[in-house]
Enzyme design. Structure first.
Site, PDB file in Angstrom:
ATOM      1  N   GLY A 169       0.819  -1.213   0.000  1.00  9.79           N
ATOM      2  CA  GLY A 169       0.000   0.000   0.000  1.00  9.79           C
ATOM      3  C   GLY A 169       0.850   1.259   0.000  1.00  9.79           C
ATOM      4  N   ASP A 170       1.860   1.277   0.865  1.00  8.91           N
ATOM      5  CA  ASP A 170       2.773   2.420   0.909  1.00  8.91           C
ATOM      6  C   ASP A 170       3.511   2.584  -0.417  1.00  8.91           C
ATOM      7  OD1 ASP A 170       2.727   3.397   3.767  1.00  8.91           O
ATOM      8  OD2 ASP A 170       3.178   1.297   4.103  1.00  8.91           O
ATOM      9  N   SER A 171       4.017   1.469  -0.956  1.00  9.87           N
ATOM     10  CA  SER A 171       4.793   1.543  -2.189  1.00  9.87           C
ATOM     11  C   SER A 171       3.943   1.995  -3.367  1.00  9.87           C
ATOM     12  CB  SER A 171       5.430   0.179  -2.488  1.00  9.87           C
ATOM     13  OG  SER A 171       6.321  -0.187  -1.452  1.00  9.87           O
TER      14      SER A 171
END
Length: 398
Positions: A169-171
Site C-alpha cells: 500500500g505504501d509503495s
C-alpha cells in the site's frame, strides 16, 4: 561509491520531508531517475527507517535512502521551519507524508510554499487524501490496503484476510505520487506553475483493483478470497513437484493445448470439460488436481524444461538466493552490488525501468549519519556561515 548521473531528472532538485515508507519510496524513485534528493531528517534520531529491516542486519534504509543527501532540521521549531522555506526556494519538488494539516500547522502548507516558489510541485502522500471526512485520520499502508479492497480478496477463503510480505500500500501510493510529480513537471513546462499531487494510500490500492467495483455494480458479483488461484481462471496455480513447487499459467486456449501436449495428453485440450475458458474455470479444482498428479512425479527442473519446450508461461518461486544465482537477473543487472563501509559488499535491486538514453542508477549510498550533508547543503546551497550553523546546532534546530 559514485557514478555518472545520466538520469532523466538530473536537473531536478527534490526536498523530501517524509518518513518511514510512502514518502521516502517516492523520493527513492525520483533519486534513481537522477534527481538530487535532499532528505530532511529530525536531528539525532533521524528517519525511523534507519532501524527497520529483517534479520540481524537492518538494511531497508540502504535501499530507500540511496541517492539521497541527508540534512537535519527540527520541523517543530521556527528555525527548522525556516530552513525548509529556504530550501524550497531552490527546489522543483517537495515530498511529504505527514498527517494532513501537519504541514499547515508548521507554516509549511501549499499556500505558504507556493508564495515562496510558485513553480514548486508538492507531493502529499497520506492515508485518505487531503480532503474528505476521513482526511484527518491517521493512516498506514495496511489500512489503505483494507479500504482500497486489497485485503478482502487476499488469502484463503476460510481464513482472515492476508497481507503481502511487503508494504504494498505504501509503495503503491509512493509510486503514484512519483507518477503525479512527473506529470506535474511536464505540465509546468506549459504553464510555468507548480501544483499539488494528492496521493492517498487507499486510492492507490483502489487503482489496481481491476474491475472489482464495476462487477459488483453491474452484476452483483463480490470477489472472494481464493488462496493461490483466481477464481474461474484455470489452469493458473502453483503445483507440487517431487522436489519443490512450480507456477504454471496456461489459462488461454492455445496455451492450455500446449500444456496438454507437454503432459502427454494432447486430447485433453479438446475434451468438452476443459476445451474453453469457461469450462476450465467451472472445473478449476478438478483440473488443478489433474495437473498436480503430473507435476508431482517430476522435479522442478524437469517440469521447467517441459514448459520451455512447449512455450507455456511458467516459472520457479524465487527467493533472494535464487535471484542472486539466476543468469537472467545477472544479464539484466536487475541486482547490483554496492560497497558499504558498514556492511561490506552486498546486492540490492537496481533502478527500474531501464531507459535507453537517460538511464537511472545507484550513484551514492544511503547517508550513514543524520545530517551527513548539512555542511554541503546549508553552506553551499543556502549560503549559511559557520556561525549560523553553530547557532542552529546549539539551539537544537539542526
Amino acid at each position: 561509491m559514485k557514478s555518472e548521473n545520466r538520469g532523466a531528472l538530473s536537473d531536478i532538485r527534490v526536498i523530501e520531508l517524509g518518513q518511514l515508507i510512502a514518502g521516502p519510496f517516492c523520493g527513492q524513485l525520483l533519486g534513481d531517475m537522477g534527481a538530487e534528493v535532499i532528505k530532511v531528517e529530525p536531528p539525532v534520531m533521524g528517519d525511523p527507517m534507519r532501524d527497520w529491516g529483517h534479520g540481524e542486519a537492518k538494511l531497508w534504509w540502504e535501499v530507500v535512502a540511496r541517492n539521497k543527501l541527508s540534512v537535519s532540521a527540527n520541523l517543530r521549531v521556527p528555525e527548522g521551519q525556516s530552513i525548509v522555506r529556504r530550501l524550497v526556494e531552490h527546489a522543483d519538488i517537495l515530498i511529504e507524508n505527514f498527517k494532513p494539516g501537519t504541514m499547515e500547522k508548521w507554516g509549511l502548507g501549499p499556500d505558504a510554499l507556493h508564495a515562496i516558489n510558485p513553480r514548486l510541485i508538492i507531493v502529499r502522500v497520506s492515508g485518505y487524501g487531503q480532503t474528505g471526512p476521513y482526511a484527518s485520520r491517521a493512516g498506514f499502508g495496511g489500512i489503505g490496503e483494507a479500504m482500497g479492497g486489497w485485503r478482502a480478496i487476499v488469502g484463503d477463503a476460510d481464513r482472515p484476510p492476508s497481507r503481502m510480505g511487503v508494504s504494498i500500500g505504501d509503495s503503491l501510493a509512493a509510486t503514484y505520487g512519483c507518477m503525479g510529480a512527473l506529470a506535474a513537471l511536464h505540465a509546468r513546462e506549459r504553464t510555468g506553475k507548480g501544483q499539488i499531487v494528492d496521493s492517498a494510500l487507499y486510492e492507490a490500492v483502489l487503482q489496481v483493483m481491476e474491475s472489482l467495483v464495476p462487477e459488483y455494480v453491474v452484476s452483483g458479483h463480490v470477489r472472494q478470497r481464493s488462496g493461490s488461484v483466481l477464481a474461474g481462471i484455470a489452469p493458473s496455480n502453483v503445483y507440487p513437484c517431487s522436489d519443490g513447487e512450480y507456477l504454471i499459467g496456461a489459462n488461454q486456449d492455445a496455451v492450455f493445448a500446449r500444456l496438454c501436449a507437454a503432459m502427454g495428453e494432447p486430447g485433453l485440450a479438446q475434451d468438452p470439460r476443459y476445451a474453453t475458458h469457461l469450462a476450465r474455470g467451472e472445473r478449476q479444482a478438478e483440473l488443478d488436481a489433474r495437473i498436480a498428479d503430473w507435476t508431482r512425479t517430476l522435479t522442478v527442473e524437469a517440469v521447467e524444461a517441459a514448459m520451455i519446450a512447449h512455450s507455456v508461461p511458467a516459472g520457479r518461486i524465487f527467493g533472494a538466493a535464487d535471484m542472486l544465482a539466476d543468469p537472467h537477473f545477472a544479464a539484466r543487472e536487475a541486482l547490483v552490488e554496492v560497497d558499504s563501509p558498514r556492511w561490506g559488499t552486498f546486492a540490492m535491486q537496481n533502478s527500474f525501468p531501464f531507459l535507453s538514453e537517460t538511464p537511472g542508477s545507484i550513484r551514492t549510498l544511503a547517508p550513514a549519519t543524520v545530517g551527513a550533508d548539512n555542511h554541503r547543503v546549508y553552506r553551499d546551497l543556502l549560503g549559511m556561515e559557520e556561525a549560523e550553523l553553530e547557532r542552529l546546532r546549539t539551539g537544537g534546530a539542526i
